[in-house]
Design an enzyme around this catalytic site. Structure first.
Site, mmCIF file in Angstrom:
data_model
loop_
_atom_site.group_PDB
_atom_site.id
_atom_site.type_symbol
_atom_site.label_atom_id
_atom_site.label_comp_id
_atom_site.label_asym_id
_atom_site.label_seq_id
_atom_site.Cartn_x
_atom_site.Cartn_y
_atom_site.Cartn_z
ATOM 1 N N ASP A 48 0.876 -1.156 0.242
ATOM 2 C CA ASP A 48 -0.088 0.007 0.104
ATOM 3 C C ASP A 48 1.072 1.304 0.043
ATOM 4 O OD1 ASP A 48 -3.039 0.994 0.710
ATOM 5 O OD2 ASP A 48 -1.532 2.216 1.748
ATOM 6 N N TYR A 53 2.825 9.961 -0.146
ATOM 7 C CA TYR A 53 3.844 9.406 0.654
ATOM 8 C C TYR A 53 5.220 9.631 0.174
ATOM 9 C CZ TYR A 53 -0.218 6.416 2.817
ATOM 10 O OH TYR A 53 -1.173 6.103 3.285
ATOM 11 N N LYS A 82 -3.078 5.880 -4.431
ATOM 12 C CA LYS A 82 -4.111 6.892 -4.070
ATOM 13 C C LYS A 82 -3.943 8.335 -4.633
ATOM 14 C CE LYS A 82 -3.958 4.529 0.445
ATOM 15 N NZ LYS A 82 -2.571 4.406 0.926
ATOM 16 N N HIS A 115 -8.062 9.298 -1.885
ATOM 17 C CA HIS A 115 -7.019 9.381 -0.614
ATOM 18 C C HIS A 115 -7.993 10.018 0.388
ATOM 19 C CE1 HIS A 115 -2.976 9.047 1.268
ATOM 20 N NE2 HIS A 115 -3.977 8.729 2.165
#
Ligand code: A2P
Length: 319
Positions: A48, A53, A82, A115
């Site tokens: 994931d 990120y 996302k 997200h």
């Protein structure tokens, strides 16, 4: 005795997600690469990540290495990413999915999620670090149509939502004409079990994936508040002793055994491996009930996104 193999959840015909995956929030660069390498070694196949990120390149580097070595095939992997909050508009969906695919070095992802329900204005490419500004025009129905297009054009095998509340999910679900959301990823752990939301998702055949399944023990700095120590909860410790397991394994098994996916984050090889070793035992219903009783309802929530300036004023702020 429970099956020693990974458990899979079916998102749509032919699309099965391994229930346990590796969370990668806060796993950057070298750290992230090592974690993914180690996770694949330990048998993880569900990774994931997210645009925000900033580790999709690291994820992609390791996936490339494994694919080129022939140790895995693309179809063995389940990669989730996302749409960032600053891409929360129909035109942002193909743009940011393509950017994610380029970083990951993949032609498709297995699951693409919106997200967050709230949106921010797109970043200025010449000043990507400028302050983010809320975009109050976020239109979930229009964004969802663009999400559906990504399945139709082969860039995502399944699509879903993250951090949406029940009302927001219901609205997307009931207006989705071509493809319904098949996954909701939300904060979910012992102190915040989200029972009502899970029940609602079950009624719509939407699978749930738990982020921060261990209660995000190292997030106090990011959150600017004390984070409760779920890993040392007394009841969990007692149950762990009884099964000869660690408290982390009990917490993860508690989630997985309810048909919910979980993506514990770890950058530590020993813990990455430990978190995968939850398929060789089963919690009794008595112990499940003891763990269920530790739910603190909405008081257990850690992440309310107030750290994003303006998010709580957005018309689609979910909480
Ligand atoms: P580390 O990366 O050093 O292993 P969550 O997924 O709930 O957000 O929790 C992630 C945090 O929990 C990380 O700080 C991670 O640290 C830690 N962690 C992950 N697995 C375990 C484990 N099995 N035992 C203890 N801590 C863990």
């Amino acid at each position: 005795m429970a099956n020693k193999q990974q458990i899979y959840l079916e998102l749509s015909p032919g699309v099965k997600i391994p229930a346990l995956g590796l969370g990668t929030w806060q796993a950057l660069d070298d750290d992230g690469e090592k974690a993914i390498d180690c996770a694949l070694e330990a048998g993880y196949r569900h990774i994931d990540t997210a645009y925000v990120y900033q580790n999709e390149k690291a994820v992609g580097n390791i996936i490339k290495k494994w694919l080129e070595s022939g140790r895995i095939k693309r179809e063995d992997l389940f990669v989730v990413t996302k749409l960032p909050k600053h891409g929360n508009r129909p035109s942002g969906v193909p743009k940011y999915l393509q950017e994610s695919l380029d970083s990951l070095g993949l032609s498709y992802v297995d699951l693409y999620l919106i997200h967050s329900p709230f949106g921010f204005q797109d970043k200025n490419p010449s000043d990507p670090n400028s302050e983010e500004i809320v975009d109050v025009t976020t239109d979930h129905i229009a964004i969802w149509k663009a999400m559906e297009d990504q399945v139709i054009n082969g860039k995502a095998r399944a699509i879903g939502l993250s951090n949406f509340n029940e009302r927001q999910i219901e609205r997307v679900w009931s207006t989705a004409e071509r493809i319904k959301p098949s996954m909701l990823q939300v904060e979910l752990h012992l102190y915040f079990q989200q029972k009502e939301l899970v029940e609602f998702c079950n009624s719509k055949n939407i699978k749930v994936c738990a982020y921060s399944p261990l209660g995000s023990p190292s997030s106090s700095k990011v959150l600017g508040k004390e984070v409760p120590d779920i890993l040392n909860n007394e009841t969990v410790t007692d149950i762990a002793k009884k099964y000869g397991k660690t408290t982390a394994q009990i917490l993860l098994r508690h989630i997985i055994q309810q048909g919910i996916a979980a993506i514990p984050k770890s950058s530590n090889p020993k813990r990455i491996k430990e978190n995968m070793e939850i398929f060789d035992f089963e919690l009794s219903s008595e112990d499940i009930n003891k763990l269920n009783a530790l739910d603190q309802g909405k008081d257990g929530r850690l992440f309310d996104f107030s750290i994003f300036k303006g998010a709580t004023t957005h018309p689609e702020y979910p909480f």
